[in-house]
Design a protein around this motif. Structure first.
Motif, PDB file in Angstrom:
ATOM      1  N   ALA A 262       0.824  -1.201   0.000  1.00 16.00           N
ATOM      2  CA  ALA A 262       0.000   0.000   0.000  1.00 16.00           C
ATOM      3  C   ALA A 262       0.863   1.259   0.000  1.00 16.00           C
ATOM      4  O   ALA A 262       2.072   1.207  -0.200  1.00 16.00           O
ATOM      5  CB  ALA A 262      -0.908  -0.026   1.230  1.00 16.00           C
ATOM      6  N   HIS A 263       0.226   2.359   0.269  1.00 17.81           N
ATOM      7  CA  HIS A 263       0.889   3.657   0.314  1.00 17.81           C
ATOM      8  C   HIS A 263       2.117   3.593   1.221  1.00 17.81           C
ATOM      9  O   HIS A 263       2.061   3.053   2.312  1.00 17.81           O
ATOM     10  CB  HIS A 263      -0.089   4.716   0.834  1.00 17.81           C
ATOM     11  CG  HIS A 263       0.483   6.091   0.895  1.00 17.81           C
ATOM     12  ND1 HIS A 263       0.755   6.817  -0.235  1.00 17.81           N
ATOM     13  CD2 HIS A 263       0.850   6.845   1.939  1.00 17.81           C
ATOM     14  CE1 HIS A 263       1.254   7.975   0.116  1.00 17.81           C
ATOM     15  NE2 HIS A 263       1.320   8.020   1.436  1.00 17.81           N
ATOM     16  N   GLY A 264       3.214   4.111   0.758  1.00 20.91           N
ATOM     17  CA  GLY A 264       4.449   4.063   1.537  1.00 20.91           C
ATOM     18  C   GLY A 264       5.084   2.690   1.540  1.00 20.91           C
ATOM     19  O   GLY A 264       5.919   2.396   2.380  1.00 20.91           O
ATOM     20  N   ASN A 265       4.654   1.827   0.625  1.00 20.24           N
ATOM     21  CA  ASN A 265       5.160   0.462   0.506  1.00 20.24           C
ATOM     22  C   ASN A 265       4.915  -0.374   1.773  1.00 20.24           C
ATOM     23  O   ASN A 265       5.654  -1.305   2.078  1.00 20.24           O
ATOM     24  CB  ASN A 265       6.646   0.452   0.129  1.00 20.24           C
ATOM     25  CG  ASN A 265       7.005  -0.798  -0.653  1.00 20.24           C
ATOM     26  OD1 ASN A 265       6.168  -1.375  -1.333  1.00 20.24           O
ATOM     27  ND2 ASN A 265       8.247  -1.210  -0.549  1.00 20.24           N
ATOM     28  N   VAL A 266       3.853  -0.035   2.502  1.00 22.21           N
ATOM     29  CA  VAL A 266       3.472  -0.792   3.693  1.00 22.21           C
ATOM     30  C   VAL A 266       2.793  -2.076   3.242  1.00 22.21           C
ATOM     31  O   VAL A 266       1.876  -2.053   2.421  1.00 22.21           O
ATOM     32  CB  VAL A 266       2.511   0.028   4.575  1.00 22.21           C
ATOM     33  CG1 VAL A 266       1.999  -0.791   5.744  1.00 22.21           C
ATOM     34  CG2 VAL A 266       3.204   1.294   5.065  1.00 22.21           C
ATOM     35  N   GLU A 267       3.253  -3.202   3.759  1.00 18.15           N
ATOM     36  CA  GLU A 267       2.665  -4.494   3.395  1.00 18.15           C
ATOM     37  C   GLU A 267       1.417  -4.764   4.219  1.00 18.15           C
ATOM     38  O   GLU A 267       1.399  -4.547   5.423  1.00 18.15           O
ATOM     39  CB  GLU A 267       3.673  -5.618   3.622  1.00 18.15           C
ATOM     40  CG  GLU A 267       4.827  -5.591   2.665  1.00 18.15           C
ATOM     41  CD  GLU A 267       5.738  -6.785   2.824  1.00 18.15           C
ATOM     42  OE1 GLU A 267       5.411  -7.714   3.586  1.00 18.15           O
ATOM     43  OE2 GLU A 267       6.790  -6.793   2.163  1.00 18.15           O
ATOM     44  N   LYS A 268       0.378  -5.239   3.547  1.00 11.88           N
ATOM     45  CA  LYS A 268      -0.854  -5.611   4.229  1.00 11.88           C
ATOM     46  C   LYS A 268      -1.388  -6.873   3.574  1.00 11.88           C
ATOM     47  O   LYS A 268      -1.582  -6.912   2.362  1.00 11.88           O
ATOM     48  CB  LYS A 268      -1.871  -4.479   4.130  1.00 11.88           C
ATOM     49  CG  LYS A 268      -3.173  -4.793   4.834  1.00 11.88           C
ATOM     50  CD  LYS A 268      -4.052  -3.584   4.936  1.00 11.88           C
ATOM     51  CE  LYS A 268      -5.402  -3.981   5.434  1.00 11.88           C
ATOM     52  NZ  LYS A 268      -5.665  -3.741   6.796  1.00 11.88           N
TER      53      LYS A 268
END
Length: 79
Positions: free
Chosen positions: A21-27
């Protein structure tokens, strides 16, 4: 463990399906069912999608964890 489509035993199990996701945050991809009927501060039951890949035919099978919790939340939402 063999593939349901081609019978191959070249299976990679228990893979998480992840969104960056945004900011390369993994979900991890999940399914949510609302457990309460409050306007604010709803509680949700979550189940994460889990993939199994066959390297013989390229088939992908999806399952989900927390099936008991999701089922209970679903029943409660129908009351």
């Amino acid at each position: 463990m063999n593939c349901n489509k081609c019978g191959s035993d070249k299976i990679i199990p228990d893979l998480r399906i992840t969104d960056h996701a945004h900011g390369n945050v993994e979900k991890n991809l999940s399914i949510y069912i609302q457990k309460t009927d409050h306007i604010f501060f709803n509680k949700l039951e979550q189940g994460e999608l889990i993939a199994q890949i066959c390297c013989g035919c390229g088939g992908v099978e999806l399952t989900i964890n927390n099936t008991d919790g999701l089922w209970e939340a679903y029943k409660k939402s129908k009351e």
